[in-house]
Design an enzyme around this catalytic site. Sequence first.
Site, PDB file in Angstrom:
ATOM      1  N   HIS A  75       0.839  -1.202   0.000  1.00 59.03           N
ATOM      2  CA  HIS A  75       0.000   0.000   0.000  1.00 59.03           C
ATOM      3  C   HIS A  75       0.874   1.253   0.000  1.00 59.03           C
ATOM      4  O   HIS A  75       1.943   1.274   0.597  1.00 59.03           O
ATOM      5  CB  HIS A  75      -0.885   0.029   1.251  1.00 59.03           C
ATOM      6  N   TYR A 204      -7.634   3.732   9.806  1.00 58.15           N
ATOM      7  CA  TYR A 204      -7.557   3.921  11.261  1.00 58.15           C
ATOM      8  C   TYR A 204      -8.619   4.965  11.599  1.00 58.15           C
ATOM      9  O   TYR A 204      -8.525   6.105  11.140  1.00 58.15           O
ATOM     10  CB  TYR A 204      -6.185   4.454  11.682  1.00 58.15           C
ATOM     11  N   PRO A 296      -0.676  -2.547  19.808  1.00 55.42           N
ATOM     12  CA  PRO A 296      -0.573  -2.833  18.366  1.00 55.42           C
ATOM     13  C   PRO A 296      -0.890  -1.659  17.429  1.00 55.42           C
ATOM     14  O   PRO A 296      -0.705  -1.780  16.222  1.00 55.42           O
ATOM     15  CB  PRO A 296      -1.578  -3.980  18.154  1.00 55.42           C
ATOM     16  N   LYS A 300       4.169  -2.217  15.433  1.00 51.84           N
ATOM     17  CA  LYS A 300       5.632  -2.207  15.597  1.00 51.84           C
ATOM     18  C   LYS A 300       6.230  -3.494  16.191  1.00 51.84           C
ATOM     19  O   LYS A 300       7.440  -3.712  16.085  1.00 51.84           O
ATOM     20  CB  LYS A 300       6.041  -1.034  16.510  1.00 51.84           C
ATOM     21  N   TYR A 388       5.855   5.073  10.818  1.00 51.98           N
ATOM     22  CA  TYR A 388       4.995   3.931  10.480  1.00 51.98           C
ATOM     23  C   TYR A 388       5.690   2.974   9.516  1.00 51.98           C
ATOM     24  O   TYR A 388       5.689   1.757   9.722  1.00 51.98           O
ATOM     25  CB  TYR A 388       3.678   4.438   9.893  1.00 51.98           C
TER      26      TYR A 388
HETATM   27  P1  FAD Z   1       6.178 -14.467  19.847  1.00 53.86           P
HETATM   28  O1  FAD Z   1       5.587 -14.302  18.509  1.00 53.86           O
HETATM   29  O2  FAD Z   1       5.273 -14.388  21.034  1.00 53.86           O
HETATM   30  O3  FAD Z   1       6.946 -15.867  19.855  1.00 53.86           O
HETATM   31  C1  FAD Z   1       7.432 -16.453  21.052  1.00 53.86           C
HETATM   32  C2  FAD Z   1       7.468 -17.973  20.888  1.00 53.86           C
HETATM   33  O4  FAD Z   1       8.066 -18.531  22.057  1.00 53.86           O
HETATM   34  C3  FAD Z   1       6.078 -18.574  20.773  1.00 53.86           C
HETATM   35  O5  FAD Z   1       6.021 -19.416  19.638  1.00 53.86           O
HETATM   36  C4  FAD Z   1       5.908 -19.343  22.082  1.00 53.86           C
HETATM   37  O6  FAD Z   1       5.120 -20.515  21.923  1.00 53.86           O
HETATM   38  C5  FAD Z   1       7.330 -19.673  22.442  1.00 53.86           C
HETATM   39  N1  FAD Z   1       7.533 -19.901  23.881  1.00 53.86           N
HETATM   40  C6  FAD Z   1       6.988 -19.210  24.913  1.00 53.86           C
HETATM   41  N2  FAD Z   1       7.407 -19.702  26.089  1.00 53.86           N
HETATM   42  C7  FAD Z   1       8.245 -20.725  25.789  1.00 53.86           C
HETATM   43  C8  FAD Z   1       8.991 -21.632  26.593  1.00 53.86           C
HETATM   44  N3  FAD Z   1       8.953 -21.570  27.923  1.00 53.86           N
HETATM   45  N4  FAD Z   1       9.739 -22.562  25.957  1.00 53.86           N
HETATM   46  C9  FAD Z   1       9.791 -22.630  24.613  1.00 53.86           C
HETATM   47  N5  FAD Z   1       9.093 -21.789  23.805  1.00 53.86           N
HETATM   48  C10 FAD Z   1       8.337 -20.860  24.394  1.00 53.86           C
HETATM   49  N6  FAD Z   1       3.541  -6.342  15.130  1.00 53.86           N
HETATM   50  C11 FAD Z   1       3.879  -5.726  13.982  1.00 53.86           C
HETATM   51  O7  FAD Z   1       5.088  -5.495  13.752  1.00 53.86           O
HETATM   52  N7  FAD Z   1       2.948  -5.360  13.040  1.00 53.86           N
HETATM   53  C12 FAD Z   1       1.614  -5.588  13.246  1.00 53.86           C
HETATM   54  O8  FAD Z   1       0.789  -5.286  12.378  1.00 53.86           O
HETATM   55  C13 FAD Z   1       1.218  -6.191  14.484  1.00 53.86           C
HETATM   56  N8  FAD Z   1      -0.084  -6.434  14.725  1.00 53.86           N
HETATM   57  C14 FAD Z   1      -0.428  -7.099  15.861  1.00 53.86           C
HETATM   58  C15 FAD Z   1      -1.780  -7.351  16.098  1.00 53.86           C
HETATM   59  C16 FAD Z   1      -2.153  -8.005  17.252  1.00 53.86           C
HETATM   60  C17 FAD Z   1      -3.618  -8.249  17.502  1.00 53.86           C
HETATM   61  C18 FAD Z   1      -1.171  -8.467  18.180  1.00 53.86           C
HETATM   62  C19 FAD Z   1      -1.582  -9.205  19.425  1.00 53.86           C
HETATM   63  C20 FAD Z   1       0.166  -8.228  17.943  1.00 53.86           C
HETATM   64  C21 FAD Z   1       0.547  -7.535  16.791  1.00 53.86           C
HETATM   65  N9  FAD Z   1       1.893  -7.272  16.531  1.00 53.86           N
HETATM   66  C22 FAD Z   1       2.244  -6.595  15.409  1.00 53.86           C
HETATM   67  C23 FAD Z   1       2.946  -7.716  17.483  1.00 53.86           C
HETATM   68  C24 FAD Z   1       3.590  -9.044  17.060  1.00 53.86           C
HETATM   69  O9  FAD Z   1       2.619 -10.027  16.840  1.00 53.86           O
HETATM   70  C25 FAD Z   1       4.585  -9.485  18.144  1.00 53.86           C
HETATM   71  O10 FAD Z   1       5.388  -8.396  18.499  1.00 53.86           O
HETATM   72  C26 FAD Z   1       5.458 -10.640  17.652  1.00 53.86           C
HETATM   73  O11 FAD Z   1       4.739 -11.855  17.680  1.00 53.86           O
HETATM   74  C27 FAD Z   1       6.730 -10.794  18.538  1.00 53.86           C
HETATM   75  O12 FAD Z   1       7.475 -11.890  18.087  1.00 53.86           O
HETATM   76  P2  FAD Z   1       8.366 -12.733  19.106  1.00 53.86           P
HETATM   77  O13 FAD Z   1       9.043 -13.767  18.281  1.00 53.86           O
HETATM   78  O14 FAD Z   1       9.171 -11.817  19.927  1.00 53.86           O
HETATM   79  O15 FAD Z   1       7.323 -13.400  20.111  1.00 53.86           O
HETATM   80  C1  PHB Z   2      -3.267  -6.183  11.341  1.00 49.63           C
HETATM   81  O1  PHB Z   2      -3.568  -6.242  10.135  1.00 49.63           O
HETATM   82  O2  PHB Z   2      -3.323  -7.183  12.081  1.00 49.63           O
HETATM   83  C2  PHB Z   2      -2.855  -4.886  11.933  1.00 49.63           C
HETATM   84  C3  PHB Z   2      -2.774  -3.767  11.126  1.00 49.63           C
HETATM   85  C4  PHB Z   2      -2.392  -2.552  11.686  1.00 49.63           C
HETATM   86  C5  PHB Z   2      -2.096  -2.480  13.031  1.00 49.63           C
HETATM   87  C6  PHB Z   2      -2.168  -3.603  13.836  1.00 49.63           C
HETATM   88  C7  PHB Z   2      -2.552  -4.818  13.280  1.00 49.63           C
HETATM   89  O3  PHB Z   2      -1.748  -1.288  13.571  1.00 49.63           O
END
Ligand code: FAD
Ligand code: PHB
Length: 395
Positions: A75, A204, A296, A300, A388
């Site tokens: 986009h 948004y 969220p 980020k 962004y």
């Molecule tokens: P996670 O994805 O949480 O991965 C951690 C992993 O560790 C998991 O698979 C878990 O099962 C595993 N684990 C946990 N404990 C243990 C243990 N004791 N032993 C072994 N394994 C374990 N971010 C963006 O950049 N853009 C977006 O548009 C965005 N939208 C979002 C929308 C929503 C609704 C949400 C909730 C989040 C959003 N985020 C977004 C944030 C993003 O999803 C997270 O920041 C991202 O998942 C972080 O990645 P991570 O690998 O640090 O952690």
């Molecule tokens: C998403 O598509 O899940 C999404 C988009 C924008 C955001 C957060 C999540 O700011």
Amino acid sequence: MSPGRTQVAIVGAGPAGLLLSHLLHLARIESVVLESRSRDEVQRTVRAGVLEQGTVDMLRDTGVGARLDREALFHRGVYLRFGGRTHHIDMEGLTGGKRVTLYAQQEVVKDLIAARLEAGGEIRFGVSDVVIHDVLSDRPGVSFRQGADAQRIECDFVAGCDGSHGMSRHSLPEGALARHERMYPFGWFGILVEAPPSSDELIYARHDRGFALVSTRSRMLQRMYFQCDPAQKTEAWSDDRIWAELRSRLETPDGWTPVEGPITQKVVVGMRSLVFEPMQHGNLFLAGDAAHVVPPTGAKGLNLAAADVRVLSRALQRFYQSRSRDALEGYSATCLTRVWNAQRFSYWMTMLLHRADSDTSFDRNRQLAELEYLVHSRAAMTSLAENYVGLPFED
Ligand code: FAD
Ligand code: PHB
């Protein structure tokens, strides 16, 4: 390397752990990833959607961008909707060509798992009782169970990439980490909808009933959110009630409504801002949501996780090339500069668009004035746009 020994033991196969393992492999550094969930569960977790330009470039440059290039949606910008009017923020124009990429987190995760396994990488799914040992020594280890087997992996370094509910930061002694936190009195109700897109770019929306967001996943799958009480149960929301709420919050004088379709997933997520500092202790390094959580609204979290592991993989590469710990010692400070900026931006976006029960008429009018200023000032729109789509990496 004998079984039971690796250079870097990584806890967690989310975006942070998998991308770290991939980057280390490209630098010829061995790692083992330990994940508590099954591969199927990890690949089915629906979360992020928006990738920064720098994250996309990193995936492409390291050979895992082919499917993204075929399937992602690109986009130019986003829409801001308030007071019944819609304003376009031309992020591509304001940032000299950086775009907003929509590619689901679980697709990034699938691509990284496939790349690691194809390259002979080791990811242990379904492990339990993970315990990190001796991070202040030069012989740390990680013990865990896989099925009935108790196992231990010796390593040089441990990367705690186990997300916001993980255990790795709890293996540090009491008081080793400072906790900086802010809670919000609202959450997001998220749905997945089988329907064509409602809009050519994300919307948004700020409304007196609360925030709403129209996002997308593909030509036939859409993602929408609206602000709700974080204690809300999904069962309290019938499909009809959800659509009525989204229609009200997204209304425009010309009668625009979102395209409706079967709702295939409903979820309530809480919102908070959280930073643990420092992001390292001895030979344990925290990355991604294990070290910091953002609301969220600024999209980020995944992008910060990618930025952290980029810094960590380079510091580890430097260590194995020259035995210098300088870059490793600077890991937390380097990451936290970007983390705190993302916290600032995510907080600002959240407060710009959400309503709190405690808001007064002053708060409401100040918020509307801020939005008006934003969409009429090229300087303010540029600030929104550059944050962004993602600020450049340090180097
Ligand atoms: P996670 O994805 O949480 O991965 C951690 C992993 O560790 C998991 O698979 C878990 O099962 C595993 N684990 C946990 N404990 C243990 C243990 N004791 N032993 C072994 N394994 C374990 N971010 C963006 O950049 N853009 C977006 O548009 C965005 N939208 C979002 C929308 C929503 C609704 C949400 C909730 C989040 C959003 N985020 C977004 C944030 C993003 O999803 C997270 O920041 C991202 O998942 C972080 O990645 P991570 O690998 O640090 O952690
Ligand atoms: C998403 O598509 O899940 C999404 C988009 C924008 C955001 C957060 C999540 O700011």
